[in-house]
Enzyme design. Structure first.
Site, PDB file in Angstrom:
ATOM      1  N   TYR A   1      55.907 -12.502  65.122  1.00  0.00           N
ATOM      2  CA  TYR A   1      54.754 -12.830  64.202  1.00  0.00           C
ATOM      3  C   TYR A   1      55.317 -13.439  62.966  1.00  0.00           C
ATOM      4  O   TYR A   1      53.853 -14.258  62.814  1.00  0.00           O
ATOM      5  CB  TYR A   1      54.874 -10.779  64.231  1.00  0.00           C
ATOM      6  CG  TYR A   1      53.889 -10.898  62.238  1.00  0.00           C
ATOM      7  CD1 TYR A   1      52.590 -10.829  62.868  1.00  0.00           C
ATOM      8  CD2 TYR A   1      54.143 -11.216  60.772  1.00  0.00           C
ATOM      9  CE1 TYR A   1      51.697 -10.647  61.594  1.00  0.00           C
ATOM     10  CE2 TYR A   1      53.712 -10.891  59.802  1.00  0.00           C
ATOM     11  CZ  TYR A   1      51.908 -10.616  60.520  1.00  0.00           C
ATOM     12  OH  TYR A   1      50.820 -10.842  58.793  1.00  0.00           O
TER      13      TYR A   1
ATOM     14  N   VAL B   1      46.523 -17.167  54.065  1.00  0.00           N
ATOM     15  CA  VAL B   1      46.736 -16.652  52.838  1.00  0.00           C
ATOM     16  C   VAL B   1      47.663 -18.350  52.716  1.00  0.00           C
ATOM     17  O   VAL B   1      47.926 -18.866  51.563  1.00  0.00           O
ATOM     18  CB  VAL B   1      49.138 -16.080  52.092  1.00  0.00           C
ATOM     19  CG1 VAL B   1      47.234 -14.396  52.567  1.00  0.00           C
ATOM     20  CG2 VAL B   1      49.927 -15.833  53.555  1.00  0.00           C
TER      21      VAL B   1
ATOM     22  N   SER C   1      47.146 -15.555  58.509  1.00  0.00           N
ATOM     23  CA  SER C   1      46.530 -15.078  59.041  1.00  0.00           C
ATOM     24  C   SER C   1      46.063 -15.197  60.245  1.00  0.00           C
ATOM     25  O   SER C   1      44.770 -14.764  61.179  1.00  0.00           O
ATOM     26  CB  SER C   1      46.061 -14.018  58.038  1.00  0.00           C
ATOM     27  OG  SER C   1      46.962 -12.777  58.192  1.00  0.00           O
TER      28      SER C   1
ATOM     29  N   TYR D   1      39.613 -10.049  55.457  1.00  0.00           N
ATOM     30  CA  TYR D   1      40.031  -8.834  54.500  1.00  0.00           C
ATOM     31  C   TYR D   1      39.069  -7.665  53.961  1.00  0.00           C
ATOM     32  O   TYR D   1      38.125  -7.511  54.614  1.00  0.00           O
ATOM     33  CB  TYR D   1      41.627  -9.315  54.215  1.00  0.00           C
ATOM     34  CG  TYR D   1      42.131 -10.668  54.165  1.00  0.00           C
ATOM     35  CD1 TYR D   1      42.857 -10.132  55.566  1.00  0.00           C
ATOM     36  CD2 TYR D   1      41.935 -11.423  53.511  1.00  0.00           C
ATOM     37  CE1 TYR D   1      43.913 -10.911  55.623  1.00  0.00           C
ATOM     38  CE2 TYR D   1      43.132 -12.039  53.918  1.00  0.00           C
ATOM     39  CZ  TYR D   1      43.987 -12.171  55.742  1.00  0.00           C
ATOM     40  OH  TYR D   1      43.971 -13.445  55.630  1.00  0.00           O
TER      41      TYR D   1
ATOM     42  N   LYS E   1      45.913 -14.820  64.006  1.00  0.00           N
ATOM     43  CA  LYS E   1      45.988 -13.015  64.594  1.00  0.00           C
ATOM     44  C   LYS E   1      44.549 -13.216  65.273  1.00  0.00           C
ATOM     45  O   LYS E   1      44.677 -12.495  66.208  1.00  0.00           O
ATOM     46  CB  LYS E   1      45.670 -12.786  63.375  1.00  0.00           C
ATOM     47  CG  LYS E   1      46.978 -11.819  62.326  1.00  0.00           C
ATOM     48  CD  LYS E   1      45.869 -11.170  60.587  1.00  0.00           C
ATOM     49  CE  LYS E   1      47.412 -10.973  60.414  1.00  0.00           C
ATOM     50  NZ  LYS E   1      48.692 -11.360  59.438  1.00  0.00           N
TER      51      LYS E   1
HETATM   52  N1  GLN Z   1      52.126 -13.788  56.907  1.00  0.00           N
HETATM   53  C1  GLN Z   1      51.534 -13.582  56.067  1.00  0.00           C
HETATM   54  C2  GLN Z   1      51.870 -12.187  56.092  1.00  0.00           C
HETATM   55  O1  GLN Z   1      52.101 -11.437  56.694  1.00  0.00           O
HETATM   56  C3  GLN Z   1      50.163 -13.463  56.579  1.00  0.00           C
HETATM   57  C4  GLN Z   1      48.888 -12.713  56.113  1.00  0.00           C
HETATM   58  C5  GLN Z   1      47.590 -13.251  55.915  1.00  0.00           C
HETATM   59  O2  GLN Z   1      46.757 -14.817  55.665  1.00  0.00           O
HETATM   60  N2  GLN Z   1      46.807 -13.114  54.712  1.00  0.00           N
HETATM   61  O3  GLN Z   1      51.839 -11.387  55.018  1.00  0.00           O
END
Ligand code: GLN
Length: 316
Positions: A191, A261, A66, A243, A69
């Site tokens: 993505y 994650v 993430s 988050y 992002k």
């Molecule tokens: N690739 C992960 C997902 O889409 C990214 C989520 C994350 O890092 N929180 O679930």
């Protein structure tokens, strides 16, 4: 002026983090991520004096997840402008899990609440207005991280593509609402690839230092992100980057940050320190347990909290 031994401080921060029980889990919902060492921990800092400090598993490669992002938001803003991007995604924290789908139905506007959750990031990818979005994303990532051999982790990408049904559901939902205008599978492919780019803590500290320094590399003096984009990205990181743990992180650490994650967290101080941590054991919200402790320690010891009292300034 106090003089700080940064190497020493990073050691202490890691020791502090390790003094707590490792009560997290490595992400396993993307099967390929489950092989990470749950006890790994590393930290890197890029300072405005061009010095680099690192400790522990700072060079272990992991997928950016993430944290990508932030880069996709920069690329979308650079190529489509703020008006277009913020017609497709909001800037409000959710209080829900990063992969939550619920607000797409219940929120009054049907656009995702912010670019730091999966739904918002997928909408943002739809706004990247270049013919080769992933190629451009990777190029920008290499520049921002200061390492031109950053690559895609093919195994993680395929694992994510094969199992990412929730993200698929989100994307199709966004398509029915007209938020996504492009081919859904194409947007998802970009993505999944973005999330699967492989970095280490030092790469992310480098990226963080550029955001700390108004979009300019402290090493080359080159502007890599337009200045108007920086406050937008940093304020969204401050309110939404962790988050549904963003509020607690803002209170305890008090810096704009983004986690993933894969186990990474990057954040930046007001005084141009780019900081990144790695620790793939995650709490229930998907944030690195060691990473949170390390950042808590550094914030306290270096007085980095944005809203903490700083030395008195005189105005005339
Ligand atoms: N690739 C992960 C997902 O889409 C990214 C989520 C994350 O890092 N929180 O679930």
């Amino acid at each position: 002026m106090s003089v700080i031994n940064m190497e020493q401080l990073l050691c202490e921060a890691v020791d502090y983090a390790k003094s707590f029980e490792n009560n997290g889990e490595v992400a396993s919902y993307i099967p390929e991520l489950s092989y990470a060492d749950r006890n790994a921990v590393g930290v890197a800092v890029v300072a405005n004096n061009k010095k680099i400090y690192k400790h522990g598993n700072w060079d272990t490669l992991f997928t950016i997840q993430s944290i990508s992002k932030v880069i996709s938001l920069i690329l979308a803003l650079q190529t489509s402008g703020a008006e277009k991007v913020f017609s497709k995604v909001g800037v409000e924290p959710t209080g829900d899990a990063f992969n939550s789908i619920i607000r797409l139905e219940t929120h009054h506007t049907h656009i995702p609440l912010n670019p730091m959750i999966n739904a918002g990031a997928i909408a943002v990818v739809g706004c990247i207005d270049t013919p080769f979005a992933f190629h451009d994303f990777l190029e920008l990532t290499r520049k921002l991280c200061g390492r031109n051999n950053i690559i895609l982790n093919e195994a993680v990408y395929l694992s994510e593509k094969a199992t990412g049904m929730r993200n698929r559901a989100i994307a199709y939902m966004l398509r029915t609402e007209g938020v996504l205008e492009k081919d859904v599978e194409h947007v998802l492919d970009i993505y999944f690839k973005m999330c699967s780019v492989e970095v280490n803590a030092l790469d992310l500290a480098h990226l963080a230092s550029i955001l700390a320094n108004d979009g300019v590399s402290i090493f080359t003096g080159e502007r890599l992100v337009e200045s108007w984009i920086i406050p937008i990205v940093k304020s969204i990181m401050m309110t939404c980057g962790m988050y549904d743990g963003s509020g607690e992180f803002a209170m305890k650490v008090g810096m704009p940050a983004k986690s993933g994650v894969g186990g990474g967290i990057m954040c930046m101080s007001e005084e141009n320190l780019g900081i990144a941590v790695y620790g793939p054991s995650l709490d229930a919200k998907g944030n690195s347990v060691y990473g949170l402790r390390i950042l808590e320690y550094l914030s306290k010891e270096l007085n980095l909290h944005y809203f903490a009292g700083k030395s008195t300034k005189e105005y005339y």
